[in-house]
Design a protein around this motif. Structure first.
Motif, PDB file in Angstrom:
ATOM      1  N   LEU A  99       0.835  -1.204   0.000  1.00  0.00           N
ATOM      2  CA  LEU A  99       0.000   0.000   0.000  1.00  0.00           C
ATOM      3  C   LEU A  99       0.865   1.247   0.000  1.00  0.00           C
ATOM      4  N   SER A 100       1.900   1.221   0.819  1.00  0.00           N
ATOM      5  CA  SER A 100       2.745   2.402   0.978  1.00  0.00           C
ATOM      6  C   SER A 100       3.510   2.723  -0.297  1.00  0.00           C
ATOM      7  N   VAL A 101       4.254   1.743  -0.829  1.00  0.00           N
ATOM      8  CA  VAL A 101       5.152   2.044  -1.948  1.00  0.00           C
ATOM      9  C   VAL A 101       4.408   2.214  -3.261  1.00  0.00           C
ATOM     10  N   ASN A 105       3.310   6.242  -4.924  1.00  0.00           N
ATOM     11  CA  ASN A 105       4.122   6.467  -6.115  1.00  0.00           C
ATOM     12  C   ASN A 105       3.300   7.202  -7.175  1.00  0.00           C
ATOM     13  N   PRO A 106       3.761   8.386  -7.646  1.00  0.00           N
ATOM     14  CA  PRO A 106       2.952   9.169  -8.594  1.00  0.00           C
ATOM     15  C   PRO A 106       2.660   8.441  -9.900  1.00  0.00           C
ATOM     16  N   PHE A 107       3.593   7.587 -10.359  1.00  0.00           N
ATOM     17  CA  PHE A 107       3.369   6.875 -11.620  1.00  0.00           C
ATOM     18  C   PHE A 107       2.240   5.856 -11.483  1.00  0.00           C
ATOM     19  N   PHE A 108       2.215   5.109 -10.388  1.00  0.00           N
ATOM     20  CA  PHE A 108       1.155   4.133 -10.188  1.00  0.00           C
ATOM     21  C   PHE A 108      -0.175   4.830  -9.916  1.00  0.00           C
ATOM     22  N   ILE A 165      -5.131  -6.926  -3.902  1.00  0.00           N
ATOM     23  CA  ILE A 165      -4.176  -5.927  -3.432  1.00  0.00           C
ATOM     24  C   ILE A 165      -4.362  -4.622  -4.194  1.00  0.00           C
ATOM     25  N   ARG A 166      -4.592  -4.728  -5.515  1.00  0.00           N
ATOM     26  CA  ARG A 166      -4.824  -3.530  -6.325  1.00  0.00           C
ATOM     27  C   ARG A 166      -6.084  -2.797  -5.846  1.00  0.00           C
ATOM     28  N   SER A 167      -7.113  -3.561  -5.506  1.00  0.00           N
ATOM     29  CA  SER A 167      -8.359  -2.953  -5.008  1.00  0.00           C
ATOM     30  C   SER A 167      -8.103  -2.215  -3.701  1.00  0.00           C
ATOM     31  N   LEU A 168      -7.248  -2.795  -2.872  1.00  0.00           N
ATOM     32  CA  LEU A 168      -6.902  -2.146  -1.607  1.00  0.00           C
ATOM     33  C   LEU A 168      -6.182  -0.829  -1.864  1.00  0.00           C
ATOM     34  N   ILE A 169      -5.298  -0.835  -2.858  1.00  0.00           N
ATOM     35  CA  ILE A 169      -4.569   0.386  -3.217  1.00  0.00           C
ATOM     36  C   ILE A 169      -5.539   1.451  -3.725  1.00  0.00           C
ATOM     37  N   LEU A 170      -6.527   1.026  -4.504  1.00  0.00           N
ATOM     38  CA  LEU A 170      -7.521   1.981  -5.006  1.00  0.00           C
ATOM     39  C   LEU A 170      -8.253   2.676  -3.854  1.00  0.00           C
ATOM     40  N   LEU A 171      -8.465   1.951  -2.772  1.00  0.00           N
ATOM     41  CA  LEU A 171      -9.145   2.547  -1.620  1.00  0.00           C
ATOM     42  C   LEU A 171      -8.330   3.675  -1.000  1.00  0.00           C
TER      43      LEU A 171
END
Length: 201
Positions: A99-101, A105-108, A165-171
């Motif tokens: 989640l952190s990295v 990250n602006p690119f992601f 994991i991607r869904s978690l990042i979207l949150l």
């Protein structure tokens, strides 16, 4: 007028400048709002020189994206280097690190927030995109597969676990919708539930 020829050392220096300019401009303005003029001005080169190195700004962006993915892989690898039994605590740390990295990250963030991927698909050669995705473009995928082989994670499709994991990042990009007063506890509970549901032991 003939284009100036650069020595190998000069080419190396110009490429380094363009990479730094790309990190700066794309990070601040994003792919869509960054112009060739901005990139070349930041790199201190003529606009015509840019095309000696990259056919388009999308090519430069894509190169930077791959560099960022490799950096993220190394950061996540640090979280998995501990030997021995995979525990829930270690997996929770991995999810937090992901989640952190990736979320910061602006690119992601741009890939998730803007229509950047659509623009890359339109502008980049299909074979370049295919080669990229064949290399396991999702940075967490190699780790998930390894842990499944070692028997610590459930046998769900690795791509589905990565999608979780991607869904978690979207949150992380919807903090204001979730509510800042409950956001941190909500994310921690999501991580705990994911670890409980995915660990086999």
């Amino acid at each position: 007028m003939m284009a100036r020829k650069f020595s190998e050392r000069e080419k190396e220096i110009i490429r380094e400048r363009l990479v730094e300019a790309g990190k700066e401009c794309f990070g601040v303005y994003g792919l869509k709002k960054t112009s060739i003029e901005q990139l070349t001005k930041a790199a201190g080169i003529a606009q015509g020189t840019f095309y000696l190195f990259y056919p388009s700004k999308e090519e430069l962006y894509f190169e930077l994206l791959e560099l960022e993915e490799e950096k993220v892989r190394r950061q996540l690898l640090e979280e998995t280097e501990e030997t021995g039994v995979m525990t829930k605590e270690r997996f929770v740390r991995f999810l937090r690190k992901s989640l952190s990295v990736m979320g910061e990250n602006p690119f992601f963030r741009q890939l998730y927030e803007e229509e950047v991927m659509e623009q890359l698909v339109r502008k980049l050669p299909p074979e370049k995109l295919a080669a990229h995705f064949d290399k396991d473009a999702d940075v967490a995928l190699p780790f998930i597969r390894r842990w499944q082989e070692e028997g610590w994670l459930t046998s769900h499709k690795p791509e589905i676990i990565v999608s979780l994991i991607r869904s978690l990042i979207l949150l992380t990009m919807q903090k204001w919708l979730i509510g800042e007063d409950v956001y941190d506890e909500t994310m921690e509970l999501f991580i705990e539930l994911m670890a409980d549901g995915l660990m086999t032991k």
